[in-house]
Design an enzyme around this catalytic site. Structure first.
Site, PDB file in Angstrom:
ATOM      1  N   ASP A   1       0.851  -1.189   0.000  1.00 39.18           N
ATOM      2  CA  ASP A   1       0.000   0.000   0.000  1.00 39.18           C
ATOM      3  C   ASP A   1       0.883   1.234   0.000  1.00 39.18           C
ATOM      4  O   ASP A   1       1.727   1.404   0.897  1.00 39.18           O
ATOM      5  CB  ASP A   1      -0.920   0.009   1.222  1.00 39.18           C
ATOM      6  CG  ASP A   1      -1.814   1.239   1.260  1.00 39.18           C
ATOM      7  OD1 ASP A   1      -2.696   1.353   0.399  1.00 39.18           O
ATOM      8  OD2 ASP A   1      -1.599   2.089   2.150  1.00 39.18           O
TER       9      ASP A   1
ATOM     10  N   GLU B   1      -1.918  -1.257  -5.942  1.00 35.44           N
ATOM     11  CA  GLU B   1      -3.163  -0.659  -6.413  1.00 35.44           C
ATOM     12  C   GLU B   1      -2.897   0.197  -7.635  1.00 35.44           C
ATOM     13  O   GLU B   1      -1.838   0.829  -7.750  1.00 35.44           O
ATOM     14  CB  GLU B   1      -3.783   0.192  -5.304  1.00 35.44           C
ATOM     15  CG  GLU B   1      -5.148   0.755  -5.636  1.00 35.44           C
ATOM     16  CD  GLU B   1      -5.730   1.570  -4.499  1.00 35.44           C
ATOM     17  OE1 GLU B   1      -6.874   2.030  -4.629  1.00 35.44           O
ATOM     18  OE2 GLU B   1      -5.018   1.745  -3.485  1.00 35.44           O
TER      19      GLU B   1
ATOM     20  N   ASP C   1      -3.498   1.804   6.798  1.00 36.97           N
ATOM     21  CA  ASP C   1      -2.609   1.345   5.731  1.00 36.97           C
ATOM     22  C   ASP C   1      -2.384  -0.159   5.779  1.00 36.97           C
ATOM     23  O   ASP C   1      -2.340  -0.823   4.732  1.00 36.97           O
ATOM     24  CB  ASP C   1      -1.270   2.078   5.824  1.00 36.97           C
ATOM     25  CG  ASP C   1      -1.421   3.580   5.650  1.00 36.97           C
ATOM     26  OD1 ASP C   1      -2.375   3.994   4.961  1.00 36.97           O
ATOM     27  OD2 ASP C   1      -0.609   4.346   6.205  1.00 36.97           O
TER      28      ASP C   1
END
Length: 465
Positions: free
Chosen positions: A246, A330, A421
């Site tokens: 992340d 992502e 996170d």
């Protein structure tokens, strides 16, 4: 028939006449009498990868003068080629490609008013036109904006030398190092070989650049066979090791096991010194030597910041690729995140954008992508609309939207307390492994999963299998 604002369309015959008479592009006369020969393929050899090695070098005064001419000529040819292609379409509705631009370059080199172009290698100038052609191709594919003119004090000074534009002589006592002599020069470059090139291989292409701090670098493009890393499996099993990554600002990288790498915040670290140098720059008289010295100090500080950031990201991405078989990230729309804000909260948005730029998310993702392709790893890119932050990694319940300032939240279904996170990294890993097995299970046993799997493309991968 054309409209009142646009000239009428032209035929193929008229296009050739316009190119000769109005644009000054000569015909391909010298090729008419030649015997037909097979075109040599320039594609890289099967099983090889292209890799760039960057070194710093220190030119002599004569080399500095010649490189100064080369940078200026490349910039002039790029701008002139841009004006030629834009003017041909605007005034005559005629398309000018790379081949016509090269024939126009021959005319520019032969003209008396631009005879100074002959002091620079023709292959280097042709590469400048090839860069322009690539810029137009990206524009037509709608992946970039319309090409802009290069400016002397704004654009980077660079020149590209292909195989015929330099001489390479490998040192037998130190394989991977040697002498590099550029076209129009007689003395080899004084290169600092910080690491050797692949022994026995000749460079494919060289790119010589000069940054705003006056430092010279040569980027050597090599074709080599990069050995994939051994497959990484979970101890005692056959499942590949995976990690959810992340990206953020409070922590640059958060892994699904709770490991966090702090944001270096280099612009904040060097901000005080940078502000002091910039105040000194504004006190100097414009056009003076002292102002140029102050500008060079600022450029050197920016170069130092870039080097520290690049080295930090390189070490981080290499460690992640070596330790894991599957890496899940992502799909970030970084360009959209950097759009300027208007109205209330625009100052906060400006600071947020500055922090995103300082974090260099795009460079981190770029390094992960090509290193996974090199070393036999798989990068899974989860859809950007996947609710990784507000979905509970324990019970899979979806919570409300969270503001950026909220770092912890409690699930209303199971009562679990989540670090924002870490929870996102765990959800990314789970979703990424689902996509990975969806693709891997559909492939034949002898085929390895692709180096990149995107959430929007599994159907295409499955159909290709």
């Amino acid at each position: 028939m054309g409209t009142a604002d646009q000239p009428p369309r032209v035929t193929v015959g008229d296009a050739g006449r316009i190119k000769r008479e109005a644009l000054g592009i000569a015909d391909r006369k010298k090729h008419h009498g030649r015997a037909a020969t097979a075109v040599k393929s320039r594609a890289k050899e099967p099983g090889t990868q292209q890799r760039v090695y960057r070194y710093r070098f220190y030119p002599t005064p004569s080399q500095t003068e010649q490189l100064e001419k080369t940078f200026g000529a490349c910039r002039w040819v790029y701008n002139e080629g841009l004006a030629l292609r834009a003017g041909a379409w605007e005034r005559h509705r005629v398309s000018v490609g790379f081949a016509e631009s090269c024939r126009a370059l021959t005319g520019w080199r032969q003209a008396s008013e631009t005879s100074w172009l002959r002091e620079v290698s023709s292959t280097v100038l042709q590469q400048s036109l090839r860069h322009l052609d690539g810029a137009f191709m990206r524009f037509f594919k709608q992946s970039a904006k319309y090409p802009q003119r290069k400016r002397k004090h704004r654009s980077r000074d660079s020149a590209t030398y292909v195989r015929t534009g330099f001489r390479w002589s490998e040192d037998p006592e130190r394989p991977g190092t040697g002498l590099v002599t550029l076209a129009k020069q007689t003395v080899p470059l004084d290169v600092r070989w910080s690491r050797p090139l692949p022994a026995g291989a000749a460079p494919v292409k060289l790119s010589v650049t000069r940054d705003r701090a006056g430092q010279y670098f040569v980027a050597v493009l090599m074709e080599e066979r990069i050995q994939p890393l051994p497959a990484a499996f979970v101890p005692g099993g056959h499942e590949p090791t995976a990690v959810g990554i992340d990206l953020g600002l409070a922590a640059l990288v958060t892994l699904d096991d709770g490991t966090k790498l702090d944001h270096p915040r280099l612009m904040k670290k060097y901000g005080e010194e940078l502000a002091r140098l910039q105040r000194g720059l504004h006190r100097k008289e414009k056009g003076s030597k002292n102002r140029e010295k102050a500008r060079e100090l600022i450029a050197r500080l920016y170069a130092q910041i870039s080097d520290v950031r690049r080295d930090m990201l390189d070490q981080l991405t290499t460690r992640l690729v070596r330790e894991n078989q599957v890496l899940v990230v992502e799909d970030l729309a970084i360009v959209n995140l950097l759009r300027p804000a208007v109205g209330k909260g625009r100052r906060r948005k400006a600071r947020l954008s500055q922090a995103i730029i300082d974090a260099a998310w795009g460079e981190l993702l770029r390094q992960l992508r090509y290193k996974c392709a090199w070393y036999g790893r798989t990068l899974v890119i989860v859809d950007r609309f996947f609710p990784s932050t507000r979905r509970c990694s324990g019970c899979r319940a979806k919570g409300p939207s969270l503001d950026v300032s909220v770092r912890e939240w409690t699930c209303t279904e199971c009562g679990a307390v989540h670090d924002r996170d870490v929870n996102a990294a765990r959800n990314l890993r789970e979703e990424g492994m689902r996509l990975y097995w969806l693709v891997a299970s559909a492939l034949p046993p002898w085929r390895m999963p692709p180096s990149v799997i995107k959430a929007s493309e599994p159907a295409d991968v499955l159909s290709a299998a």
